[in-house]
Scaffold this motif. Structure first.
Motif, mmCIF file in Angstrom:
data_model
loop_
_atom_site.group_PDB
_atom_site.id
_atom_site.type_symbol
_atom_site.label_atom_id
_atom_site.label_comp_id
_atom_site.label_asym_id
_atom_site.label_seq_id
_atom_site.Cartn_x
_atom_site.Cartn_y
_atom_site.Cartn_z
ATOM 1 N N PRO A 103 17.362 3.083 -3.557
ATOM 2 C CA PRO A 103 16.208 2.281 -3.979
ATOM 3 C C PRO A 103 15.990 1.143 -2.982
ATOM 4 C CG PRO A 103 17.734 2.653 -5.800
ATOM 5 C CD PRO A 103 18.442 3.065 -4.556
ATOM 6 N N THR A 104 14.791 1.061 -2.429
ATOM 7 C CA THR A 104 14.486 0.032 -1.441
ATOM 8 C C THR A 104 13.263 -0.768 -1.874
ATOM 9 O OG1 THR A 104 13.184 1.647 -0.184
ATOM 10 C CG2 THR A 104 15.471 1.323 0.488
ATOM 11 N N GLU A 105 13.072 -1.919 -1.239
ATOM 12 C CA GLU A 105 11.920 -2.765 -1.549
ATOM 13 C C GLU A 105 10.623 -2.030 -1.234
ATOM 14 O OE1 GLU A 105 12.066 -7.233 -0.785
ATOM 15 O OE2 GLU A 105 13.488 -6.440 0.679
ATOM 16 N N SER A 106 9.619 -2.244 -2.049
ATOM 17 C CA SER A 106 8.321 -1.614 -1.824
ATOM 18 C C SER A 106 7.267 -2.660 -1.509
ATOM 19 C CB SER A 106 7.885 -0.801 -3.047
ATOM 20 O OG SER A 106 7.544 -1.652 -4.123
ATOM 21 N N VAL A 107 6.146 -2.176 -0.974
ATOM 22 C CA VAL A 107 5.005 -3.036 -0.697
ATOM 23 C C VAL A 107 3.736 -2.363 -1.206
ATOM 24 C CG1 VAL A 107 5.935 -4.249 1.311
ATOM 25 C CG2 VAL A 107 4.815 -2.032 1.624
ATOM 26 N N MET A 108 2.769 -3.188 -1.558
ATOM 27 C CA MET A 108 1.420 -2.725 -1.852
ATOM 28 C C MET A 108 0.537 -3.039 -0.651
ATOM 29 S SD MET A 108 0.845 -1.196 -4.752
ATOM 30 C CE MET A 108 -0.926 -1.437 -4.968
ATOM 31 N N TYR A 109 -0.334 -2.092 -0.311
ATOM 32 C CA TYR A 109 -1.279 -2.292 0.789
ATOM 33 C C TYR A 109 -2.680 -2.341 0.224
ATOM 34 C CZ TYR A 109 -3.917 -1.429 5.094
ATOM 35 O OH TYR A 109 -4.795 -1.518 6.145
ATOM 36 N N LEU A 110 -3.436 -3.329 0.658
ATOM 37 C CA LEU A 110 -4.775 -3.555 0.130
ATOM 38 C C LEU A 110 -5.726 -3.739 1.309
ATOM 39 C CD1 LEU A 110 -5.757 -3.879 -2.844
ATOM 40 C CD2 LEU A 110 -5.681 -6.348 -2.480
ATOM 41 N N ARG A 111 -6.776 -2.912 1.320
ATOM 42 C CA ARG A 111 -7.768 -3.024 2.389
ATOM 43 C C ARG A 111 -9.175 -2.943 1.809
ATOM 44 N NH1 ARG A 111 -8.837 0.914 7.697
ATOM 45 N NH2 ARG A 111 -10.763 -0.136 8.344
ATOM 46 N N GLY A 112 -10.039 -3.848 2.214
ATOM 47 C CA GLY A 112 -11.420 -3.819 1.790
ATOM 48 C C GLY A 112 -12.276 -3.050 2.780
ATOM 49 N N ARG A 113 -13.255 -2.307 2.270
ATOM 50 C CA ARG A 113 -14.169 -1.531 3.113
ATOM 51 C C ARG A 113 -15.582 -1.708 2.562
ATOM 52 N NH1 ARG A 113 -11.378 2.746 5.806
ATOM 53 N NH2 ARG A 113 -9.164 2.813 5.302
ATOM 54 N N ASP A 114 -16.556 -1.805 3.469
ATOM 55 C CA ASP A 114 -17.933 -2.023 3.043
ATOM 56 C C ASP A 114 -18.849 -0.824 3.278
ATOM 57 O OD1 ASP A 114 -17.760 -4.637 1.980
ATOM 58 O OD2 ASP A 114 -17.669 -5.458 4.010
ATOM 59 N N THR A 115 -18.406 0.154 4.054
ATOM 60 C CA THR A 115 -19.254 1.301 4.355
ATOM 61 C C THR A 115 -18.979 2.455 3.403
ATOM 62 O OG1 THR A 115 -17.633 2.085 5.980
ATOM 63 C CG2 THR A 115 -19.427 0.693 6.778
ATOM 64 N N LEU A 116 -19.990 3.296 3.204
ATOM 65 C CA LEU A 116 -19.858 4.459 2.348
ATOM 66 C C LEU A 116 -18.833 5.412 2.938
ATOM 67 C CD1 LEU A 116 -20.925 5.942 -0.164
ATOM 68 C CD2 LEU A 116 -22.595 7.060 1.338
ATOM 69 N N LEU A 117 -17.900 5.860 2.128
ATOM 70 C CA LEU A 117 -16.798 6.664 2.632
ATOM 71 C C LEU A 117 -17.175 8.147 2.664
ATOM 72 C CD1 LEU A 117 -13.913 4.882 0.717
ATOM 73 C CD2 LEU A 117 -14.645 4.527 3.050
ATOM 74 N N SER A 118 -17.817 8.566 3.741
ATOM 75 C CA SER A 118 -18.117 9.984 3.923
ATOM 76 C C SER A 118 -17.100 10.642 4.838
ATOM 77 C CB SER A 118 -19.522 10.161 4.502
ATOM 78 O OG SER A 118 -19.631 9.468 5.740
ATOM 79 N N ALA A 119 -16.408 9.848 5.641
ATOM 80 C CA ALA A 119 -15.355 10.346 6.531
ATOM 81 C C ALA A 119 -14.489 9.168 6.937
ATOM 82 C CB ALA A 119 -15.946 11.018 7.770
ATOM 83 N N GLN A 120 -13.246 9.449 7.259
ATOM 84 C CA GLN A 120 -12.315 8.404 7.673
ATOM 85 C C GLN A 120 -11.604 8.821 8.948
ATOM 86 O OE1 GLN A 120 -11.603 5.165 6.381
ATOM 87 N NE2 GLN A 120 -13.601 5.712 5.571
ATOM 88 N N LYS A 121 -11.694 7.977 9.959
ATOM 89 C CA LYS A 121 -11.005 8.252 11.213
ATOM 90 C C LYS A 121 -9.503 8.307 10.972
ATOM 91 C CE LYS A 121 -10.751 6.611 15.995
ATOM 92 N NZ LYS A 121 -11.155 5.521 16.937
#
Length: 221
Positions: A103-121
């Motif tokens: 068992p190891t420490e965990s993290v949460m990742y949070l990212r904001g996006r403003d464009t419509l998600l039709s594809a992701q690089k």
């Protein structure tokens, strides 16, 4: 045979017992009232980045769930994982082995996006479906409970990490291979009945077949 069973029990049982004792209890989360939500349905995405999967939600208008530099973004990406392997990009043998069996420490990742998600690089697969306002509200509640919280608020985020546009926060739960980021993704989606699993989920390739009602809009199954 008895020795093998004992070793197997120790391998799975000891970490599970440790996590059960030391994982902080599920916190209460205060979200804005669901009643003013304007839309009947909202966009929900699941993205497979390779080894790692994440959940992307359409943020209700007027809410501020995003990271400090983009709290009101149209979309918010939630991810969870091992602190060293995910946040610090430590893929050394020792870090990988530790994350796999202890068992190891965990993290949460949070990212904001403003464009419509039709594809992701760089995304291997991207899935989409609509969910009701109630489903979205319930999902956000459990996602927010994945953060380590103090006085009802998310703990202070870690300093910005190079090569990541989002923000990392301390996670509430422990990470171990049989409770990894992909199991986390499916578990949260199961809570609103848009995923199912008939066995342990470990690899990102298992997430797609576990989804219910999603359309694959990028990549191949």
């Amino acid at each position: 045979m008895g020795i093998l069973l004992l070793l197997n029990g120790g391998l799975w049982g000891v970490p599970a017992l440790y996590m059960a004792i030391w994982t902080p209890p599920i916190p209460e989360v205060e979200l804005p009232n669901i009643n003013p939500l304007i839309k009947a349905e909202y966009d929900l995405y699941v993205v497979n980045w390779g080894f790692h999967t994440a959940i992307l939600i359409e943020q209700p208008q007027g809410w501020a769930l995003g990271p400090p530099h983009s709290p009101n973004s149209r979309y918010v990406e939630y991810g969870w994982g091992d602190k060293h392997f995910f946040m610090l990009s430590d893929t050394s043998f020792l870090a990988t082995l530790t994350a796999g069996i202890l068992p190891t420490e965990s993290v949460m990742y949070l990212r904001g996006r403003d464009t419509l998600l039709s594809a992701q690089k760089h995304a291997r697969q991207l899935y989409h479906r609509k969910v009701s306002a109630q489903q979205l509200y319930d999902l956000i509640t459990t996602l927010e409970q994945s953060f380590k919280r103090q006085d009802g608020e998310r703990s202070v985020p870690y300093p910005q990490v190079p090569n990541f546009r989002g923000q990392f926060y301390p996670g509430r739960e422990y990470y171990v291979i049989w409770s990894d980021c992909n199991a986390w993704t499916v578990r949260h989606l199961q809570g609103i009945e848009v995923a199912h699993s008939f066995g342990p989920v470990i690899f990102s390739e298992q997430v797609g077949p576990s989804l219910k009602g999603f359309q694959l809009i990028q990549g191949t199954d």
